[in-house]
Write a protein that holds these residues in place. Structure first.
Motif, PDB file in Angstrom:
ATOM      1  N   ASP A 243      45.145  73.319  51.073  1.00  0.00           N
ATOM      2  CA  ASP A 243      43.730  73.680  51.068  1.00  0.00           C
ATOM      3  C   ASP A 243      42.880  72.415  51.048  1.00  0.00           C
ATOM      4  O   ASP A 243      42.687  71.794  49.995  1.00  0.00           O
ATOM      5  CB  ASP A 243      43.421  74.557  49.845  1.00  0.00           C
ATOM      6  N   ASP A 244      42.369  72.038  52.211  1.00  0.00           N
ATOM      7  CA  ASP A 244      41.607  70.807  52.347  1.00  0.00           C
ATOM      8  C   ASP A 244      40.171  70.951  51.858  1.00  0.00           C
ATOM      9  O   ASP A 244      39.390  70.003  51.975  1.00  0.00           O
ATOM     10  CB  ASP A 244      41.614  70.361  53.816  1.00  0.00           C
ATOM     11  N   PHE A 245      39.817  72.118  51.292  1.00  0.00           N
ATOM     12  CA  PHE A 245      38.494  72.335  50.715  1.00  0.00           C
ATOM     13  C   PHE A 245      38.504  72.279  49.183  1.00  0.00           C
ATOM     14  O   PHE A 245      37.530  71.881  48.571  1.00  0.00           O
ATOM     15  CB  PHE A 245      37.932  73.699  51.136  1.00  0.00           C
ATOM     16  N   HIS A 246      39.628  72.708  48.561  1.00  0.00           N
ATOM     17  CA  HIS A 246      39.650  72.903  47.113  1.00  0.00           C
ATOM     18  C   HIS A 246      40.773  72.138  46.428  1.00  0.00           C
ATOM     19  O   HIS A 246      41.194  72.487  45.322  1.00  0.00           O
ATOM     20  CB  HIS A 246      39.812  74.404  46.796  1.00  0.00           C
ATOM     21  N   TYR A 247      41.290  71.096  47.063  1.00  0.00           N
ATOM     22  CA  TYR A 247      42.468  70.410  46.551  1.00  0.00           C
ATOM     23  C   TYR A 247      42.299  69.799  45.157  1.00  0.00           C
ATOM     24  O   TYR A 247      43.276  69.814  44.386  1.00  0.00           O
ATOM     25  CB  TYR A 247      42.954  69.348  47.556  1.00  0.00           C
ATOM     26  N   PRO A 248      41.123  69.276  44.761  1.00  0.00           N
ATOM     27  CA  PRO A 248      41.087  68.669  43.421  1.00  0.00           C
ATOM     28  C   PRO A 248      41.430  69.650  42.304  1.00  0.00           C
ATOM     29  O   PRO A 248      42.247  69.347  41.423  1.00  0.00           O
ATOM     30  CB  PRO A 248      39.643  68.161  43.300  1.00  0.00           C
ATOM     31  N   ILE A 265      44.156  66.012  54.885  1.00  0.00           N
ATOM     32  CA  ILE A 265      43.101  65.116  54.418  1.00  0.00           C
ATOM     33  C   ILE A 265      43.675  63.904  53.715  1.00  0.00           C
ATOM     34  O   ILE A 265      43.023  62.845  53.673  1.00  0.00           O
ATOM     35  CB  ILE A 265      42.090  65.864  53.512  1.00  0.00           C
ATOM     36  N   PHE A 266      44.892  63.984  53.192  1.00  0.00           N
ATOM     37  CA  PHE A 266      45.501  62.816  52.566  1.00  0.00           C
ATOM     38  C   PHE A 266      45.679  61.677  53.567  1.00  0.00           C
ATOM     39  O   PHE A 266      45.707  60.500  53.173  1.00  0.00           O
ATOM     40  CB  PHE A 266      46.851  63.175  51.948  1.00  0.00           C
ATOM     41  N   ASP A 267      45.838  61.991  54.850  1.00  0.00           N
ATOM     42  CA  ASP A 267      45.892  60.947  55.869  1.00  0.00           C
ATOM     43  C   ASP A 267      44.657  60.064  55.778  1.00  0.00           C
ATOM     44  O   ASP A 267      44.732  58.836  55.877  1.00  0.00           O
ATOM     45  CB  ASP A 267      45.999  61.591  57.251  1.00  0.00           C
ATOM     46  N   VAL A 296      35.505  65.259  48.610  1.00  0.00           N
ATOM     47  CA  VAL A 296      35.447  66.675  48.986  1.00  0.00           C
ATOM     48  C   VAL A 296      34.402  66.940  50.067  1.00  0.00           C
ATOM     49  O   VAL A 296      34.698  67.619  51.069  1.00  0.00           O
ATOM     50  CB  VAL A 296      35.224  67.558  47.750  1.00  0.00           C
ATOM     51  N   PRO A 297      33.157  66.431  49.965  1.00  0.00           N
ATOM     52  CA  PRO A 297      32.221  66.624  51.081  1.00  0.00           C
ATOM     53  C   PRO A 297      32.742  66.049  52.393  1.00  0.00           C
ATOM     54  O   PRO A 297      32.523  66.625  53.465  1.00  0.00           O
ATOM     55  CB  PRO A 297      30.957  65.896  50.602  1.00  0.00           C
ATOM     56  N   LEU A 298      33.438  64.913  52.312  1.00  0.00           N
ATOM     57  CA  LEU A 298      34.043  64.331  53.508  1.00  0.00           C
ATOM     58  C   LEU A 298      35.077  65.281  54.099  1.00  0.00           C
ATOM     59  O   LEU A 298      35.098  65.544  55.310  1.00  0.00           O
ATOM     60  CB  LEU A 298      34.687  62.994  53.162  1.00  0.00           C
ATOM     61  N   PHE A 346      30.985  59.040  59.106  1.00  0.00           N
ATOM     62  CA  PHE A 346      30.868  57.627  58.729  1.00  0.00           C
ATOM     63  C   PHE A 346      30.175  57.484  57.378  1.00  0.00           C
ATOM     64  O   PHE A 346      30.648  56.762  56.487  1.00  0.00           O
ATOM     65  CB  PHE A 346      30.095  56.896  59.827  1.00  0.00           C
ATOM     66  N   LYS A 347      29.073  58.179  57.193  1.00  0.00           N
ATOM     67  CA  LYS A 347      28.318  58.078  55.941  1.00  0.00           C
ATOM     68  C   LYS A 347      29.103  58.661  54.771  1.00  0.00           C
ATOM     69  O   LYS A 347      29.119  58.083  53.669  1.00  0.00           O
ATOM     70  CB  LYS A 347      26.965  58.781  56.102  1.00  0.00           C
ATOM     71  N   LEU A 348      29.765  59.786  54.977  1.00  0.00           N
ATOM     72  CA  LEU A 348      30.531  60.411  53.902  1.00  0.00           C
ATOM     73  C   LEU A 348      31.751  59.571  53.520  1.00  0.00           C
ATOM     74  O   LEU A 348      32.112  59.476  52.340  1.00  0.00           O
ATOM     75  CB  LEU A 348      30.958  61.818  54.318  1.00  0.00           C
ATOM     76  N   ALA A 349      32.399  58.959  54.516  1.00  0.00           N
ATOM     77  CA  ALA A 349      33.542  58.087  54.226  1.00  0.00           C
ATOM     78  C   ALA A 349      33.093  56.875  53.420  1.00  0.00           C
ATOM     79  O   ALA A 349      33.792  56.434  52.496  1.00  0.00           O
ATOM     80  CB  ALA A 349      34.208  57.648  55.525  1.00  0.00           C
ATOM     81  N   ASP A 350      31.939  56.334  53.751  1.00  0.00           N
ATOM     82  CA  ASP A 350      31.407  55.201  52.994  1.00  0.00           C
ATOM     83  C   ASP A 350      31.103  55.615  51.554  1.00  0.00           C
ATOM     84  O   ASP A 350      31.439  54.890  50.613  1.00  0.00           O
ATOM     85  CB  ASP A 350      30.147  54.687  53.684  1.00  0.00           C
TER      86      ASP A 350
END
Length: 373
Positions: A243-248, A265-267, A296-298, A346-350
């Motif tokens: 689940d790439d939305f709720h993993y935490p 998403i771990f990639d 998570v937003p990313l 780009f902005k979210l990754a930063d």
């Protein structure tokens, strides 16, 4: 540093500074890894995949250095979306020959030509791919099969196919339930579009062959359904969140248990995710949540509708972060996301601290925008 984006001036933050480290201990983590295309190869849609093997294997070393196991030849590697079986087989063999850490590989049926197939043909295709993986020493992940979804008349055919495979494997495998948001051709998997009924079939198969099942990977983007399934699994069978939305919260778990993880998403977020779970190993939940919260937003953006194009964002971020020299993909999939989508990425990754060299990332973003206008 300030970069001019189509949305206006943007000031980059400093590097997140996540260093490689030992494998986290409290959870088993597998990163589904992407492939790096040969930028000068013929990777037009429908052509055999042209892969840059050195860069592809170097990325797996990056994941191993951060303490992850590699989930090889999964949908993140563009199975069914540009990576043909010949290239997949070579990828599995090269990963096995060069492994610097644990790895598991997806077995499917994608060597079958388009069109209808019998259930027996599906079994034969799975068997061929399982044999290739077992020869490398990798763990088998039984991926969901488009051919089986089309051929199966109902739950009995799923019992027949998976029962045959689970009686033959040499070591416990991971079963993968990939939802239709990732691949519409898998709608109605396990013999029913009703998820409660499908879950019942899935659990029956696991309970009938428990000793052959290490765990299950659930990719339905429904946290409550995953938690319910996790609590119903036989003792000793892992639940790997997909689940790439709720993993935490799924990895953190609750008083009744937790999920291990096998995630695309771990990639993209490997350095941050590894640091977070190492904090969890030390019972530092606050740091765990602090590190993962901005990822998570990313992730939700990368996996936004249509979800199956998430691979484009994964590769774009690998390019921005300096892990490859170009933004090209097998099957020409670099065109699958818009410029506004990639600008926001780009902005979210930063914001998540995932651009280790801000100068390099900004330079590449400027170059991308220049050729896009």
């Amino acid at each position: 540093m300030i970069i001019e984006l189509p949305t206006g001036p943007y000031r980059l933050r400093s590097s997140g500074g996540y260093s490689p480290g030992p494998a986290p201990l409290s959870r088993r983590l597998l990163a589904a890894a992407h492939v790096v295309a040969d930028p000068l190869g013929d990777n037009t849609p429908g052509s055999p995949a042209a892969v840059d093997w050195d860069a592809t294997l170097a990325y797996r070393n990056h994941l191993w250095e951060h303490g992850f196991g590699v989930a090889e030849a999964m949908d993140t590697a563009q199975r069914g979306m540009g990576l043909d079986w010949a290239a997949t087989r070579e990828l599995i063999r090269r990963t096995g020959a060069n492994a610097a850490g644990p790895f598991a590989c997806g077995a499917g049926t994608d060597q079958l030509a388009p069109g209808p197939h019998t259930v027996d043909e599906v079994v034969e295709a799975y068997t061929e791919q399982v044999a290739v993986i077992e020869e490398t020493g990798g763990q088998v992940i039984l991926m969901a099969s488009r051919a089986l979804a089309a051929a199966a008349a109902g739950p009995d055919d799923y019992h027949r196919v998976y029962g045959h495979l689970l009686r033959q494997v040499s070591a416990p495998v991971i079963l993968h339930w990939l939802g239709p948001m990732f691949d519409p051709a898998l709608d109605g998997y396990w013999g029913s579009a009703d998820l409660d009924a499908a879950t019942g079939v899935f659990l029956d198969i696991i309970e009938s062959h428990g000793s052959a099942v290490d765990g299950v990977k659930i990719s339905l983007l429904d946290a409550s359904r995953e938690v319910d399934l996790r609590r119903r699994l036989p003792t000793g069978v892992r639940c790997y969140t997909g689940d790439d939305f709720h993993y935490p919260e799924l990895i953190l778990g609750d008083s009744a248990g937790y999920s291990d993880a096998l995630l695309g998403i771990f990639d993209a977020i490997a350095p941050a995710a590894a640091a977070a779970v190492r904090a969890l190993d030390a019972s530092d939940t606050a740091t765990y949540n602090e590190i993962l919260a901005p990822t998570v937003p990313l992730s939700r953006h990368i996996f936004g509708t249509p979800t199956y194009y998430y691979k484009t964002g994964i590769v774009f971020l690998a390019w921005l972060a300096g892990h490859q020299t170009h933004f090209r993909m097998v099957g020409g999939l670099e065109s699958a996301r818009s410029v506004p989508h990639l600008v926001e990425l780009f902005k979210l990754a930063d914001a998540a601290g995932l651009l280790p060299d801000p100068d390099l990332a900004a330079g590449r973003m400027r170059a991308f925008l220049e050729v896009s206008t």
